[in-house]
Design a protein around this motif. Structure first.
Motif, PDB file in Angstrom:
ATOM      1  N   ILE A 253       9.616   0.296   6.254  1.00  0.00           N
ATOM      2  CA  ILE A 253       8.601   0.446   5.333  1.00  0.00           C
ATOM      3  C   ILE A 253       8.933   1.595   4.412  1.00  0.00           C
ATOM      4  CG2 ILE A 253       6.332  -0.181   4.352  1.00  0.00           C
ATOM      5  CD1 ILE A 253       6.464  -2.400   6.335  1.00  0.00           C
ATOM      6  N   ILE A 254       8.852   2.632   5.344  1.00  0.00           N
ATOM      7  CA  ILE A 254       8.295   4.132   4.754  1.00  0.00           C
ATOM      8  C   ILE A 254       9.491   4.544   3.939  1.00  0.00           C
ATOM      9  CG2 ILE A 254       7.495   6.076   5.079  1.00  0.00           C
ATOM     10  CD1 ILE A 254       5.681   4.699   5.307  1.00  0.00           C
ATOM     11  N   VAL A 255      10.700   4.365   4.909  1.00  0.00           N
ATOM     12  CA  VAL A 255      11.945   4.743   3.998  1.00  0.00           C
ATOM     13  C   VAL A 255      11.874   3.762   2.543  1.00  0.00           C
ATOM     14  CG1 VAL A 255      14.419   4.182   4.806  1.00  0.00           C
ATOM     15  CG2 VAL A 255      13.086   5.010   6.752  1.00  0.00           C
TER      16      VAL A 255
ATOM     17  N   GLY B 237       1.017  -1.411   0.071  1.00  0.00           N
ATOM     18  CA  GLY B 237      -0.353   0.038   0.059  1.00  0.00           C
ATOM     19  C   GLY B 237       0.729   1.644  -0.173  1.00  0.00           C
ATOM     20  N   ILE B 238       1.722   1.538   0.390  1.00  0.00           N
ATOM     21  CA  ILE B 238       3.187   2.403   1.067  1.00  0.00           C
ATOM     22  C   ILE B 238       3.739   2.351  -0.625  1.00  0.00           C
ATOM     23  CG2 ILE B 238       5.336   3.340   1.385  1.00  0.00           C
ATOM     24  CD1 ILE B 238       2.439   3.917   3.128  1.00  0.00           C
ATOM     25  N   PHE B 239       3.914   1.127  -1.517  1.00  0.00           N
ATOM     26  CA  PHE B 239       4.645   1.341  -2.529  1.00  0.00           C
ATOM     27  C   PHE B 239       3.707   1.761  -3.158  1.00  0.00           C
ATOM     28  CE2 PHE B 239       6.205  -0.015  -6.177  1.00  0.00           C
ATOM     29  CZ  PHE B 239       7.410   0.509  -6.372  1.00  0.00           C
TER      30      PHE B 239
ATOM     31  N   PRO C 279      10.283   6.385  -0.727  1.00  0.00           N
ATOM     32  CA  PRO C 279      10.772   7.415  -2.323  1.00  0.00           C
ATOM     33  C   PRO C 279      10.144   6.841  -3.686  1.00  0.00           C
ATOM     34  CG  PRO C 279      12.332   6.092  -0.807  1.00  0.00           C
ATOM     35  CD  PRO C 279      10.650   5.285  -0.129  1.00  0.00           C
ATOM     36  N   ILE C 280      10.470   5.753  -4.183  1.00  0.00           N
ATOM     37  CA  ILE C 280      10.066   5.199  -5.178  1.00  0.00           C
ATOM     38  C   ILE C 280       9.073   5.587  -5.706  1.00  0.00           C
ATOM     39  CG2 ILE C 280      10.315   3.100  -6.942  1.00  0.00           C
ATOM     40  CD1 ILE C 280      12.231   2.042  -5.158  1.00  0.00           C
TER      41      ILE C 280
ATOM     42  N   LEU D 113      -2.939   4.981   6.089  1.00  0.00           N
ATOM     43  CA  LEU D 113      -2.613   3.611   6.317  1.00  0.00           C
ATOM     44  C   LEU D 113      -1.223   3.424   7.037  1.00  0.00           C
ATOM     45  CD1 LEU D 113      -1.970   2.543   2.349  1.00  0.00           C
ATOM     46  CD2 LEU D 113      -3.657   1.692   3.989  1.00  0.00           C
ATOM     47  N   CYS D 114      -1.157   4.528   7.337  1.00  0.00           N
ATOM     48  CA  CYS D 114      -0.273   4.755   8.824  1.00  0.00           C
ATOM     49  C   CYS D 114      -1.189   4.979   9.990  1.00  0.00           C
ATOM     50  CB  CYS D 114       1.058   6.644   8.005  1.00  0.00           C
ATOM     51  SG  CYS D 114       1.555   6.274   6.614  1.00  0.00           S
TER      52      CYS D 114
END
Length: 120
Positions: free
Chosen positions: A99-101, A71-73, A105-106, A82-83
């Motif tokens: 997971i956030i780190v 989900g984060i990606f 970014p991408i 989600l957070c």
């Protein structure tokens, strides 16, 4: 969207960096606040229907960390929600943070690049 604005204001790399730091800080604060204050805080930010939809999907899963990472990606997922829901889960803060780190970014960079190109 804020990443695109930061890139327009500060240039591609500086803007991306500033936006990314903001995402790390904001996501961590959202996680920790909900971890401390629980569902009653989260319900101030989202309606009941949306809350139930995501809470049930993510909490019922044995693979919460994997679903959270996906989900984060994905650039279309509601990251703030989600957070906050992750704050209700049993995932550790450090697993959440990494997971956030790694995941943000991408997708953030590609959204910002595409958005900035469509404006100019």
């Amino acid at each position: 969207m804020s990443g695109s604005l930061a890139m327009l204001c500060f240039g591609t790399w500086k803007g991306f960096f500033y936006s990314y730091i903001g995402v790390l800080i904001g996501s961590s604060i959202a996680f920790l606040l909900v971890r401390k204050y629980g569902k009653r805080l989260l319900r101030h930010f989202v309606d009941q229907k949306t809350f139930d939809k995501y809470d049930q999907k993510l909490q019922d899963s044995k693979n919460f960390a994997k679903l959270f990472a996906i989900g984060i990606f994905l650039p279309i997922a509601p990251d703030d929600l989600l957070c906050m829901i992750a704050g209700l889960s049993s995932i550790s803060f450090w697993k959440f943070f990494w997971i956030i780190v790694i995941g943000k970014p991408i997708s953030s960079f590609f959204i910002a690049i595409l958005s900035s190109r469509s404006w100019g």
